[in-house]
Design a protein around this motif. Structure first.
Motif, PDB file in Angstrom:
ATOM      1  N   LEU A 114      54.558  21.917 -37.117  1.00  0.00           N
ATOM      2  CA  LEU A 114      54.183  21.157 -36.367  1.00  0.00           C
ATOM      3  C   LEU A 114      55.482  21.212 -35.392  1.00  0.00           C
ATOM      4  CD1 LEU A 114      53.129  17.709 -37.444  1.00  0.00           C
ATOM      5  CD2 LEU A 114      51.812  20.034 -36.138  1.00  0.00           C
ATOM      6  N   THR A 115      56.608  21.760 -36.049  1.00  0.00           N
ATOM      7  CA  THR A 115      57.701  21.808 -35.189  1.00  0.00           C
ATOM      8  C   THR A 115      57.718  23.065 -34.241  1.00  0.00           C
ATOM      9  OG1 THR A 115      58.966  23.709 -36.082  1.00  0.00           O
ATOM     10  CG2 THR A 115      59.606  22.000 -37.294  1.00  0.00           C
ATOM     11  N   MET A 116      58.684  22.519 -33.164  1.00  0.00           N
ATOM     12  CA  MET A 116      58.096  23.134 -32.028  1.00  0.00           C
ATOM     13  C   MET A 116      58.975  24.762 -31.927  1.00  0.00           C
ATOM     14  SD  MET A 116      56.923  20.855 -29.999  1.00  0.00           S
ATOM     15  CE  MET A 116      57.590  21.415 -27.877  1.00  0.00           C
ATOM     16  N   ASP A 117      59.703  25.308 -32.702  1.00  0.00           N
ATOM     17  CA  ASP A 117      60.271  26.605 -32.625  1.00  0.00           C
ATOM     18  C   ASP A 117      59.460  27.284 -32.987  1.00  0.00           C
ATOM     19  OD1 ASP A 117      59.889  25.996 -34.857  1.00  0.00           O
ATOM     20  OD2 ASP A 117      61.760  26.448 -35.634  1.00  0.00           O
ATOM     21  N   HIS A 118      57.512  27.572 -33.276  1.00  0.00           N
ATOM     22  CA  HIS A 118      56.176  27.834 -33.661  1.00  0.00           C
ATOM     23  C   HIS A 118      55.682  29.122 -32.106  1.00  0.00           C
ATOM     24  CE1 HIS A 118      57.537  26.870 -37.691  1.00  0.00           C
ATOM     25  NE2 HIS A 118      56.643  27.992 -38.292  1.00  0.00           N
ATOM     26  N   GLY A 119      56.624  27.613 -30.855  1.00  0.00           N
ATOM     27  CA  GLY A 119      54.871  28.131 -30.048  1.00  0.00           C
ATOM     28  C   GLY A 119      56.124  29.283 -29.246  1.00  0.00           C
ATOM     29  N   SER A 120      54.873  29.858 -28.524  1.00  0.00           N
ATOM     30  CA  SER A 120      55.463  31.000 -27.513  1.00  0.00           C
ATOM     31  C   SER A 120      54.311  30.956 -26.861  1.00  0.00           C
ATOM     32  CB  SER A 120      55.774  32.484 -28.554  1.00  0.00           C
ATOM     33  OG  SER A 120      54.052  32.741 -28.926  1.00  0.00           O
TER      34      SER A 120
END
Length: 335
Positions: free
Chosen positions: A96-102
């Motif tokens: 759920l951490t934000m750094d997984h989005g793109s």
């Protein structure tokens, strides 16, 4: 039967019941309705109003009680939050951490396409995702029942609206909106972009939903040479290399002459062979007339092609279906 005393009893029962809604089916409430036929014509209106008011009061109370019960049993979660508010840093779940989005690669590349055209002096507008037969066919020189419509086989809603099969549905609007500028001595230079939809058999190079970008240019002296120069400039800027180009004849009802625009394969794909990238040509006089532009005074050219094809060539992607699949392994490659 005393209506007021029964009212208090029913309200109190609803507050204490595990299922407050059962009060609406209770024997007491049904007995109140049985009283109506026994009243005189003069008594019925007042009694009926009070009875309806009681039922409405019970229904409102039940809604409140059900909402309160739901809040007690359900933990409210902010789905936009990257983790629970009071979770210690070392216990926050990694997924759920934000750094997984793109961003989706199509959106990134579509912005790049539009930016290149902006730098060349073209305004940009987003296409529609629902239109009508008039803009889809009639304004583009497709006569009713003409065989050329078959190659743009699309979907239709029950009301007769059409999810556009090409961004050319915006061409009539672009010409209409730019007519005053044109008549004042200026020119029309606009690209439109957006999703389009076709009734396709899906495979590695065909998809029912994809993105297109279309360009329209009209002036008093527009030529095919100008169009070829614009397209060469675009493809060389997009692929960041010099490219050999060529055209070959093609038929599209809304241009005359019509051409297919080809480029040599980019260096990333070996640089050998030719690839057809889009359709283009000089805007048909009938299309200009339809928009109220005199084809004896003004000429124009237009072109349109798929965004997915550009991106597939740029990154060596071999299946167009990946873009709409939601496959994380594919999307993670573009972080």
């Amino acid at each position: 039967m005393n209506l007021e005393s029964v009212r208090k009893e029913l309200l109190d029962r609803a507050k204490k019941a595990d299922n407050p809604r059962e009060v609406l089916r209770s024997k007491k409430l049904k007995e109140l309705y049985k009283v109506l036929p026994t009243l005189t014509a003069a008594e019925r209106p007042e009694y009926g109003q009070k009875l309806n008011a009681l039922k409405k009061e019970l229904e409102e109370l039940i809604k409140v009680l059900e909402a309160e019960k739901l809040n007690e049993t359900v933990t409210l979660i902010d789905i936009t939050a990257p983790w629970a508010p009071n979770t210690p840093v070392n216990e926050r779940p990694a997924l759920l951490t934000m750094d997984h989005g793109s961003r989706h690669p199509l959106m990134t590349e579509l912005e790049r396409v539009v930016r290149i055209y902006n730098l060349m002096g073209f305004a940009a507008i987003e296409s529609r995702q629902l239109d009508d037969d008039f803009h889809m066919f009639e304004t583009l020189n497709f006569p009713p029942n003409h065989p050329a419509r078959d190659s743009y086989d699309s979907f239709k809603t029950q009301e007769g609206f059409v999810p556009p099969a090409h961004t050319s549905t915006m061409q009539y609007r672009i010409l209409q909106n730019g007519k005053k500028e044109l008549e004042a001595g200026g020119q029309i230079a606009v690209v439109s972009y957006g999703r389009v939809f076709r009734n396709e058999d899906l495979d590695a190079v065909h998809e029912h939903t994809f993105y297109q970008c279309e360009g329209v240019f009209v002036s008093s002296d527009a030529t095919l040479g100008q169009m070829i120069a614009v397209l060469r400039e675009f493809f060389e800027a997009y692929y960041e290399q010099k490219l050999r180009i060529k055209t070959q004849p093609a038929y599209f009802p809304f241009v005359e002459p019509g051409l297919e625009f080809l480029i040599e394969k980019p260096a990333s794909l070996g640089g050998k062979g030719w690839l057809e990238m889009l359709g283009c040509g000089m805007i048909h006089p009938n299309v200009l007339k339809m928009a109220g532009i005199d084809p004896n005074k003004y000429r124009g050219f237009a072109w349109g092609g798929g965004i997915e094809r550009l991106v597939m060539l740029k990154y060596g992607i071999n299946d167009i279906r990946y873009f709409e699949s939601g496959k994380l392994r594919f999307l993670k490659e573009f972080k």
